[in-house]
Design a protein around this motif. Structure first.
Motif, mmCIF file in Angstrom:
data_model
loop_
_atom_site.group_PDB
_atom_site.id
_atom_site.type_symbol
_atom_site.label_atom_id
_atom_site.label_comp_id
_atom_site.label_asym_id
_atom_site.label_seq_id
_atom_site.Cartn_x
_atom_site.Cartn_y
_atom_site.Cartn_z
ATOM 1 N N UNK A 198 33.163 29.583 53.871
ATOM 2 C CA UNK A 198 33.216 30.671 53.847
ATOM 3 C C UNK A 198 32.817 31.358 55.175
ATOM 4 N N UNK A 248 44.318 28.256 50.858
ATOM 5 C CA UNK A 248 45.286 28.509 49.612
ATOM 6 C C UNK A 248 44.825 29.797 48.874
ATOM 7 N N UNK A 282 45.599 33.719 48.450
ATOM 8 C CA UNK A 282 46.674 34.442 50.186
ATOM 9 C C UNK A 282 45.464 35.975 50.631
ATOM 10 N N UNK A 311 37.977 48.028 48.279
ATOM 11 C CA UNK A 311 36.099 47.118 48.296
ATOM 12 C C UNK A 311 35.566 47.290 49.534
ATOM 13 N N UNK A 357 31.869 48.298 47.861
ATOM 14 C CA UNK A 357 30.481 48.448 49.006
ATOM 15 C C UNK A 357 29.450 49.466 49.274
ATOM 16 N N UNK A 413 32.952 41.186 43.076
ATOM 17 C CA UNK A 413 33.353 42.253 44.163
ATOM 18 C C UNK A 413 32.268 41.489 45.586
ATOM 19 N N UNK A 414 30.892 41.276 45.229
ATOM 20 C CA UNK A 414 30.367 40.769 46.325
ATOM 21 C C UNK A 414 30.321 39.688 46.718
ATOM 22 N N UNK A 415 31.163 38.779 45.699
ATOM 23 C CA UNK A 415 31.616 37.694 45.629
ATOM 24 C C UNK A 415 32.505 37.402 46.203
ATOM 25 N N UNK A 416 33.741 38.442 46.525
ATOM 26 C CA UNK A 416 34.800 38.423 47.096
ATOM 27 C C UNK A 416 34.520 38.478 48.504
ATOM 28 N N UNK A 417 33.602 38.822 49.297
ATOM 29 C CA UNK A 417 33.339 39.079 50.461
ATOM 30 C C UNK A 417 33.330 37.586 51.039
ATOM 31 N N UNK A 418 33.619 38.056 52.461
ATOM 32 C CA UNK A 418 34.078 36.416 53.033
ATOM 33 C C UNK A 418 32.709 36.842 54.344
ATOM 34 N N UNK A 449 25.766 32.222 38.861
ATOM 35 C CA UNK A 449 26.095 31.527 37.903
ATOM 36 C C UNK A 449 27.667 31.681 38.643
ATOM 37 N N UNK A 493 28.208 28.412 40.684
ATOM 38 C CA UNK A 493 28.876 26.353 40.197
ATOM 39 C C UNK A 493 29.755 26.484 39.386
ATOM 40 N N UNK A 522 35.161 24.943 43.150
ATOM 41 C CA UNK A 522 35.932 25.788 44.235
ATOM 42 C C UNK A 522 37.056 24.988 44.079
ATOM 43 N N UNK A 547 40.572 26.828 41.587
ATOM 44 C CA UNK A 547 40.631 27.705 41.769
ATOM 45 C C UNK A 547 41.428 27.386 42.600
ATOM 46 N N UNK A 548 41.662 26.357 43.753
ATOM 47 C CA UNK A 548 42.392 25.770 44.477
ATOM 48 C C UNK A 548 43.654 25.050 44.211
ATOM 49 N N UNK A 571 49.164 30.744 40.205
ATOM 50 C CA UNK A 571 48.321 31.697 39.353
ATOM 51 C C UNK A 571 47.545 32.356 40.518
ATOM 52 N N UNK A 572 48.073 33.877 40.307
ATOM 53 C CA UNK A 572 47.726 35.060 41.533
ATOM 54 C C UNK A 572 46.071 35.189 41.214
ATOM 55 N N UNK A 573 45.934 36.498 41.759
ATOM 56 C CA UNK A 573 44.403 36.395 41.889
ATOM 57 C C UNK A 573 43.642 37.109 40.265
ATOM 58 N N UNK A 594 43.846 34.148 38.371
ATOM 59 C CA UNK A 594 42.219 33.429 38.240
ATOM 60 C C UNK A 594 41.098 33.900 38.176
#
Lengths: 314, 337
Positions: free
Chosen positions: A13, A20, A22, A32, A36, B131-136, B217, B220, B223, B226-227, B234-236, B239
């Motif tokens: 991250x 991979x 998108x 988003x 937040x 939502x938070x998990x997708x924040x980079x 969770x 765990x 990853x 997903x790859x 598979x789109x988001x 997934x």
């Protein structure tokens, strides 16, 4: 969960999005961010309003018609007045004492019990552990609990706010799991050197468990500071009230602060105008929130670790 | 959430408690196959001493009051006899309970609120975690986490106070409406809006904290899954549906079971604090009913009977929910052996 995958994810991250994946759509990205921001604002905004109002003067409050959102003419008058003695000062002292004494006692009892139950194969540890786990299945109910506290003569004592809640089964189980993860070699080698169980606990296990103790200590401290219902049941004398009861009386129930808007016997500090009633009330809210705000940053980095280890690891 | 920590190997081999890695750990004492109770006592006395204060606390403040529930079968009076001297009246308290309309109202309110919160509270932490998990950016993640965990550490008195300052009759919302020439509304005292209000308070206080378990969770989930699925096209959303949600399912089921087992409790202090302002019609739940019957009407035996009923039903519910979970192939709270 293994540490390596978590660390790998984090490393990936930090270097940005995985190859991979998108790129997000602009709408998704904006959505988003808005979501937040809204969530953070929902938590911070009420606190902001209360803090600013507690620091505002009567003029500002009159101008806005009540609560103040934009700070103007900041003054600490409400805090000075509240801490100049009186109901709130006393309640803060009571709550501080209960929190400090209670947390110390709780940590001691929990650490002792957790270690005592953590040595594999020790005498009677299975039935004892079963007795601990069984407490999760049913609560004793408030009325019999009250009758027990009463028959022990603890009504209207500070001890009634500490002893009945001194040991939390969940904290005990989490700490025990943590102790069991300490490498057995360390403990065995100390035993070979002639250390008894008390020495092992004090010299080896506790120093290795500082993070877990910090998190559990925070949970206990917050529990004691926030305790409201037990105090409402067990404490009759107003002088012994902890802060939460004072908060309820003057803010939730909206009772008038004693002696004409002041919280103390003296209506204001010499040379200062009396603080506005609304600011005084807001100041009580802020004071009730402060300990959580203060300890929190120090412990926060431990809890994702500590709580997850206790909760998910099986 | 498995509360039972992993047991170390070596069951029954009583003499080898400390000797799993080093046989000479017990010093000069040779550990035979059977070790007598006296030897084990001599070896483990310190551990038993350590456990003693904790066990005494549980005995006095958990097990003793649990036994004290026998007053549910008595016409209990603290002044004439107490536990031993009060007359036994069998199931009369329970009969009274089932014929009391106020009890049914409280039970109805409790179940309605539980149902409402299952729909409007339960998914919030999951959505937040996703939502938070997708924040980079790790910095934004920890900032948001730090902020949303915070209200969990506030007391209910504080949360109710804050809501009152914002939404109450003298609060910020009413104040703003008044300044714009509109009718001010007082959400804090409206019985009709009460269920929404308490749910909003619960979301505000605990949704952030509830997120922790789901974040754990999520971390765990392998990853690579997903790859691989992304490479397969598979789109988001696919997934999310085929990898993320199945990965969260055991935790979701576990928390649902725990919530169902607790269906008859809906946050006691929160209701005690607001019962006065919205009235018993909307805010009376089982716990507050027990409190008012027991302490204000001073009918301890009757209050204990209602409490006992609540505990008993809760136990049945949790066992039933767990059984359903097993039927659907989930692990539940304890494993089927």
């Amino acid at each position: 969960m293994t540490v390596t995958t978590a660390a790998m994810v984090r490393r990936k991250r930090r270097s940005g999005r995985p190859i991979w994946e998108e790129p997000p759509t602009p709408a998704g990205r904006v959505g988003k961010a808005l979501l937040l921001a809204l969530v953070v604002l929902a938590v911070v905004f009420p606190l902001w309003v209360v803090v600013i109002t507690s620091l505002s003067s009567q003029q500002t409050i009159d101008a806005t018609g009540g609560l103040v959102v934009v700070p103007q003419g900041i003054t600490p008058a409400a805090y000075l007045q509240i801490f100049s003695g009186g109901v709130v000062t006393r309640a803060v002292l009571v709550s501080t004492f209960i929190t400090a004494a209670g947390t110390a006692l709780s940590l001691a009892v929990t650490a002792l019990s957790a270690y005592g139950l953590s040595r594999p194969g020790s005498l009677w540890h299975r039935p004892l552990l079963f007795a601990v786990l069984l407490t999760f299945l049913f609560g004793p109910g408030i009325i019999p609990s009250y009758l027990v506290v009463k028959s022990l003569g603890l009504i209207d004592t500070y001890a009634s706010l500490i002893i009945p809640t001194a040991l939390n089964a969940f904290n005990l189980v989490v700490l025990r799991a943590f102790f069991m993860n300490i490498p057995g070699e360390l403990i065995d080698s100390a035993r070979i050197d002639g250390a008894g169980d008390f020495t092992i606990l004090g010299r080896i296990v506790l120093p290795l468990s500082k993070a877990a103790l910090a998190v559990i200590g925070l949970f206990y401290a917050v529990g004691y500071w926030n305790a409201f219902f037990n105090a409402m049941l067990y404490i009759n004398t107003t002088e012994k009230w902890p802060l939460q009861l004072v908060l309820r009386l003057y803010v939730v129930n909206g009772a008038a602060l004693p002696s004409g808007g002041s919280s103390g016997p003296q209506s204001s500090i010499a040379g200062m105008a009396p603080a506005p009633t609304l600011s005084l009330k807001m100041a009580i809210i802020v004071i009730a929130a402060v300990p959580a705000l203060l300890i929190y940053p120090f412990v926060q980095r431990h809890f994702t670790k500590g709580v997850i280890v206790g909760a998910v690891k099986g | 959430m498995s509360t039972e920590a992993p047991e170390a190997p070596g069951p029954g081999a009583a003499g080898t408690r400390a000797a799993s890695t080093s046989p000479q750990a017990l010093g000069s004492k040779p550990s035979g196959r059977r070790v007598s109770l006296r030897q084990r006592l001599r070896r483990d006395w310190a551990l038993l001493v350590m456990v003693l204060p904790g066990m005494a606390l549980f005995a006095v403040f958990h097990y003793l009051p649990s036994l004290g529930n026998i007053i549910a079968f008595q016409d209990y009076s603290p002044y004439s006899g107490g536990f031993t001297g009060s007359p036994w009246i069998g199931l009369a308290n329970f009969r009274l309970m089932f014929t009391d309309a106020a009890f049914w109202d409280a039970l109805g309110n409790t179940l309605t609120i539980t149902g409402f919160q299952l729909i409007f509270y339960f998914p919030v932490p999951i959505a937040l975690a996703l939502a938070l998990n997708s924040v980079i950016s790790p910095r934004i993640r920890s900032l948001v986490q730090g902020v949303v965990y915070l209200p969990h550490f506030f007391s209910w008195v504080l949360v109710v106070s804050l809501f009152q300052q914002i939404l109450g009759g003298a609060g910020l919302l009413a104040q703003t409406l008044r300044q714009h020439g509109m009718q001010p509304l007082d959400i804090m005292t409206s019985p009709d809006a009460f269920i929404v209000l308490v749910t909003a308070q619960t979301v505000w206080k605990d949704a952030g904290w509830g997120m922790i378990v789901f974040l754990a969770a999520l971390s765990t989930i392998d990853p690579n899954l997903y790859e691989v699925s992304a490479t397969d096209g598979a789109g988001r959303w696919r997934r999310l549906w085929h990898i993320t949600l199945p990965g969260l399912r055991p935790v979701i089921v576990l928390l649902l079971i725990l919530r169902l087992g607790d269906a008859l409790s809906v946050g006691f202090e929160q209701f005690i604090l607001q019962r006065q302002s919205v009235g018993a019609g909307a805010a009376e739940v089982l716990d507050t009913y027990v409190y008012y019957k027991g302490f204000l009407v001073q009918d301890f035996g009757y209050g204990a009977a209602v409490g006992l009923f609540k505990g008993f039903v809760g136990l049945l519910l949790i066992l039933a929910a767990n059984r359903v979970a097993h039927r659907f192939g989930e692990q539940g709270i304890y494993q089927k052996s």
